[in-house]
Design a protein around this motif. Structure first.
Motif, PDB file in Angstrom:
ATOM      1  N   GLU A  40       0.814  -1.215   0.000  1.00 55.38           N
ATOM      2  CA  GLU A  40       0.000   0.000   0.000  1.00 55.38           C
ATOM      3  C   GLU A  40       0.850   1.269   0.000  1.00 55.38           C
ATOM      4  O   GLU A  40       0.315   2.373   0.020  1.00 55.38           O
ATOM      5  CB  GLU A  40      -0.936  -0.001   1.213  1.00 55.38           C
ATOM      6  CG  GLU A  40      -1.998  -1.095   1.166  1.00 55.38           C
ATOM      7  CD  GLU A  40      -2.948  -1.028   2.354  1.00 55.38           C
ATOM      8  OE1 GLU A  40      -2.975   0.028   3.036  1.00 55.38           O
ATOM      9  OE2 GLU A  40      -3.659  -2.014   2.601  1.00 55.38           O
ATOM     10  N   ARG A  41       2.163   1.114   0.014  1.00 54.19           N
ATOM     11  CA  ARG A  41       3.025   2.294   0.071  1.00 54.19           C
ATOM     12  C   ARG A  41       3.308   2.895  -1.309  1.00 54.19           C
ATOM     13  O   ARG A  41       3.961   3.930  -1.420  1.00 54.19           O
ATOM     14  CB  ARG A  41       4.341   1.953   0.783  1.00 54.19           C
ATOM     15  CG  ARG A  41       4.147   1.730   2.271  1.00 54.19           C
ATOM     16  CD  ARG A  41       5.442   1.492   3.001  1.00 54.19           C
ATOM     17  NE  ARG A  41       5.204   1.322   4.429  1.00 54.19           N
ATOM     18  CZ  ARG A  41       5.189   2.299   5.319  1.00 54.19           C
ATOM     19  NH1 ARG A  41       5.383   3.552   4.906  1.00 54.19           N
ATOM     20  NH2 ARG A  41       4.971   2.060   6.590  1.00 54.19           N
TER      21      ARG A  41
ATOM     22  N   ASN B 119       1.070   3.998  -4.679  1.00 55.41           N
ATOM     23  CA  ASN B 119      -0.290   4.108  -5.191  1.00 55.41           C
ATOM     24  C   ASN B 119      -0.353   3.726  -6.676  1.00 55.41           C
ATOM     25  O   ASN B 119       0.661   3.346  -7.274  1.00 55.41           O
ATOM     26  CB  ASN B 119      -0.859   5.508  -4.949  1.00 55.41           C
ATOM     27  CG  ASN B 119      -0.109   6.591  -5.705  1.00 55.41           C
ATOM     28  OD1 ASN B 119       0.642   6.310  -6.657  1.00 55.41           O
ATOM     29  ND2 ASN B 119      -0.309   7.840  -5.310  1.00 55.41           N
ATOM     30  N   THR B 120      -1.522   3.843  -7.245  1.00 56.38           N
ATOM     31  CA  THR B 120      -1.720   3.430  -8.654  1.00 56.38           C
ATOM     32  C   THR B 120      -0.953   4.309  -9.621  1.00 56.38           C
ATOM     33  O   THR B 120      -0.766   3.942 -10.787  1.00 56.38           O
ATOM     34  CB  THR B 120      -3.218   3.472  -9.010  1.00 56.38           C
ATOM     35  OG1 THR B 120      -3.724   4.793  -8.735  1.00 56.38           O
ATOM     36  CG2 THR B 120      -3.995   2.454  -8.191  1.00 56.38           C
TER      37      THR B 120
ATOM     38  N   VAL C 184       3.486   6.629  -0.953  1.00 58.83           N
ATOM     39  CA  VAL C 184       2.538   7.285  -0.040  1.00 58.83           C
ATOM     40  C   VAL C 184       2.957   7.032   1.398  1.00 58.83           C
ATOM     41  O   VAL C 184       3.720   6.112   1.705  1.00 58.83           O
ATOM     42  CB  VAL C 184       1.092   6.780  -0.274  1.00 58.83           C
ATOM     43  CG1 VAL C 184       0.654   7.031  -1.702  1.00 58.83           C
ATOM     44  CG2 VAL C 184       0.972   5.302   0.058  1.00 58.83           C
TER      45      VAL C 184
ATOM     46  N   SER D 167       1.409   7.571   5.696  1.00 53.42           N
ATOM     47  CA  SER D 167       0.309   7.922   6.596  1.00 53.42           C
ATOM     48  C   SER D 167       0.859   8.095   8.009  1.00 53.42           C
ATOM     49  O   SER D 167       1.565   7.222   8.527  1.00 53.42           O
ATOM     50  CB  SER D 167      -0.767   6.830   6.586  1.00 53.42           C
ATOM     51  OG  SER D 167      -1.815   7.160   7.475  1.00 53.42           O
TER      52      SER D 167
ATOM     53  N   ASN E 197      -2.334  11.956   5.725  1.00 53.60           N
ATOM     54  CA  ASN E 197      -1.977  11.047   4.645  1.00 53.60           C
ATOM     55  C   ASN E 197      -1.338  11.813   3.479  1.00 53.60           C
ATOM     56  O   ASN E 197      -1.867  12.854   3.049  1.00 53.60           O
ATOM     57  CB  ASN E 197      -3.227  10.305   4.137  1.00 53.60           C
ATOM     58  CG  ASN E 197      -3.882   9.500   5.235  1.00 53.60           C
ATOM     59  OD1 ASN E 197      -3.207   8.781   5.969  1.00 53.60           O
ATOM     60  ND2 ASN E 197      -5.205   9.606   5.346  1.00 53.60           N
TER      61      ASN E 197
ATOM     62  N   GLY F  89      -0.499  11.404  -0.340  1.00 49.66           N
ATOM     63  CA  GLY F  89      -0.861  10.553  -1.467  1.00 49.66           C
ATOM     64  C   GLY F  89       0.205  10.421  -2.523  1.00 49.66           C
ATOM     65  O   GLY F  89      -0.036   9.839  -3.578  1.00 49.66           O
ATOM     66  N   GLY F  90       1.383  10.972  -2.295  1.00 50.43           N
ATOM     67  CA  GLY F  90       2.444  10.850  -3.281  1.00 50.43           C
ATOM     68  C   GLY F  90       2.882  12.187  -3.818  1.00 50.43           C
ATOM     69  O   GLY F  90       2.385  13.237  -3.471  1.00 50.43           O
TER      70      GLY F  90
END
Length: 489
Positions: free
Chosen positions: A136-137, A139-140, A145, A147, A486, A488-489
């Protein structure tokens, strides 16, 4: 001993009350100890506004945590310099024997825990990373990312202390709330309000900014109700009965304030057959610990049925030699309960126990040689089972219930048959067996062959024994808001 003449400390100033007279009794004599005007509702309102103003101005929350710690260490030093005064007040207003070991728990222990709580808080980070799995680190979009958890003060905390350990239960709330950056309105029990005013002297001496700690003494309940419903109060921390705790939960519900409740208990002690030598001191300790006025005391004692008669005889004989008397007498081992109403409560449950098949083995009445004051004999009840009223309801007096078990599973079943869940005790010379039993007890704390009272270990209740924790990391984080941040990148 010089008793307080002011009933409030607001905006750094001692305040004379404008409300109903606050009468404080000496439970050792039943006589009036002092009387002073309590605060009016408008004065309690002023205390809340003062705390809100101080918080919003950032005079405390705006300091670094190390700066707050420095002021609070001076605050603790100022309290420690008044050790004897605090002790004398607790002897007079709470009836705790000065020569008993419990007196150190009343004053010495909270002073020690206060400094340790500050040390523990300083070890906690303001930011912590959430443990995102590796998958999960990213993203698409192929970006990394992150948190984070951020901890910040809540705001204004209403701290409502209990009568049995007035200084201790106040300190449990004041120090964690203040080191976290909050402001506090302290409201002690009207039964034991006097020692709370020592906090005012210490706050002034330590240079605590005005409005950071306000103190309100009142004769009734209206001020407490205002604190639990006031829109400027963000958190309520309360120690007291489950009945009052239920009311407070309802009062805070419309505004959904943060809530910490340390409530009643009906804690179980289970003695395995190999540890019956530990029965006598532990059972006696229930009565001798401030006349049984402790929510975490193991008032239900479960023993093997084949040993019950022998153990009851030993306990009865030992308690018969206990010296009951005024709290200020050096020979006193057990003092009074807090009030005439509490004596009547003890009498009620002893009668209810007998009416439902129980038997009085020792005590069970007011001592004839002490016609004045609020005394009740250390009492041992032989109960046929755990359904007896004396085994199901908190009595809050020197009343011990002994119940036989057939096997360990039976003991655990009865221990868990309770609306409460504050503490529990298991005794065995085989630590592995004791642990196996302890893991089955449904309680906020379970002690094996003794307990741990530490600033680093939290305590708290389940079911009617409350919500939230005090002391330890959990008891500190409780006074902070949590925000997830968070990236998100």
């Amino acid at each position: 001993m010089k008793l307080p003449v002011h009933a409030g400390y607001i905006d750094g100033q001692l305040i004379e009350g404008l409300g109903a007279p606050l009468v404080v009794e000496n439970p050792s004599t039943g006589e009036q100890l002092t009387q002073l005007p309590g605060l009016s509702l408008a004065q309690v309102e002023a205390a809340v506004v003062s705390s809100r103003r101080a918080y919003d101005a950032g005079v405390w929350s705006g300091l670094s945590v190390n700066e707050r710690a420095g002021v609070l260490r001076n605050f603790i030093k100022a309290l420690a310099s008044r050790y004897e005064l605090i002790s004398d007040m607790i002897v007079a207003e709470a009836g705790c024997p000065k020569a008993s070991s419990v007196m150190h728990a009343q004053v010495g222990t909270p002073l020690k825990h206060a400094g340790e709580a500050i040390d523990l808080f300083l070890s906690l980070p303001e930011f912590e990373e959430n443990p995102l799995p590796v998958a999960e680190r990213i993203n698409t979009m192929g970006r990394v990312v992150q948190s984070l958890r951020r901890y910040t003060p809540i705001g204004v905390v209403a701290a409502i202390a209990a009568y049995n350990f007035p200084f201790y239960t106040a300190m449990w709330k004041i120090i964690p709330a203040l080191i976290a950056g909050n402001t506090v309105v302290l409201r002690p029990s009207p039964l034991t309000p006097l020692s709370a005013m020592v906090f005012a002297e210490a706050a002034t001496e330590a240079g605590l900014p005005d409005g950071v700690l306000n103190i309100v003494l009142e004769a009734g309940l209206e001020g407490g109700q205002l604190l639990t419903t006031h829109p400027l109060v963000e958190m309520v921390a309360f120690t007291g009965s489950s009945k009052v705790g239920e009311l407070i939960m309802a009062q805070v519900a419309p505004s959904m304030k943060r809530l910490q409740l340390e409530l009643g208990g009906k804690s179980a002690q289970i003695f395995l057959p190999d540890a019956l030598d530990k029965f006598l001191p532990s059972a006696m300790g229930v009565a001798l610990a401030h006349a049984g006025q402790g929510c975490a005391l193991g008032t239900r004692i479960f023993v093997p049925e084949e040993s019950k008669a022998e153990l009851l005889a030993k306990l009865s004989g030992a308690l018969a030699r206990i010296t009951i008397g005024p709290a200020d007498a050096p020979e006193t081992q057990m003092g009074p309960v807090i009030s005439a109403a509490q004596v009547e409560r003890c009498e009620y449950f002893v009668k209810a126990a007998v009416d439902n098949g129980g038997r009085i083995v020792a005590g069970g009445k007011r001592p004839a040689h002490l016609p004045n004051g609020y005394f009740f004999e250390p009492t041992v009840l032989d109960l046929p089972d755990n359904s007896n009223p004396a085994a199901q309801d908190e009595i809050f007096g020197p009343v011990v219930s002994v119940i036989a078990y057939k096997d360990i599973d039976h003991a655990v079943e009865m221990a868990n048959d309770s609306r409460f869940g504050l503490s529990g005790y298991v005794f065995s010379n085989d630590t592995k067996k004791a642990l196996d039993v302890a893991l089955k007890i449904k309680s906020g704390t379970v002690n094996i062959n003794g307990g741990v009272m530490s600033a680093y270990a939290s305590s708290g209740g389940q079911r009617l024994s409350g919500i939230g924790r005090e002391r330890g990391i959990e008891g500190l984080r409780l006074y902070q808001q949590l925000t997830c941040i968070n990236f998100g990148g």
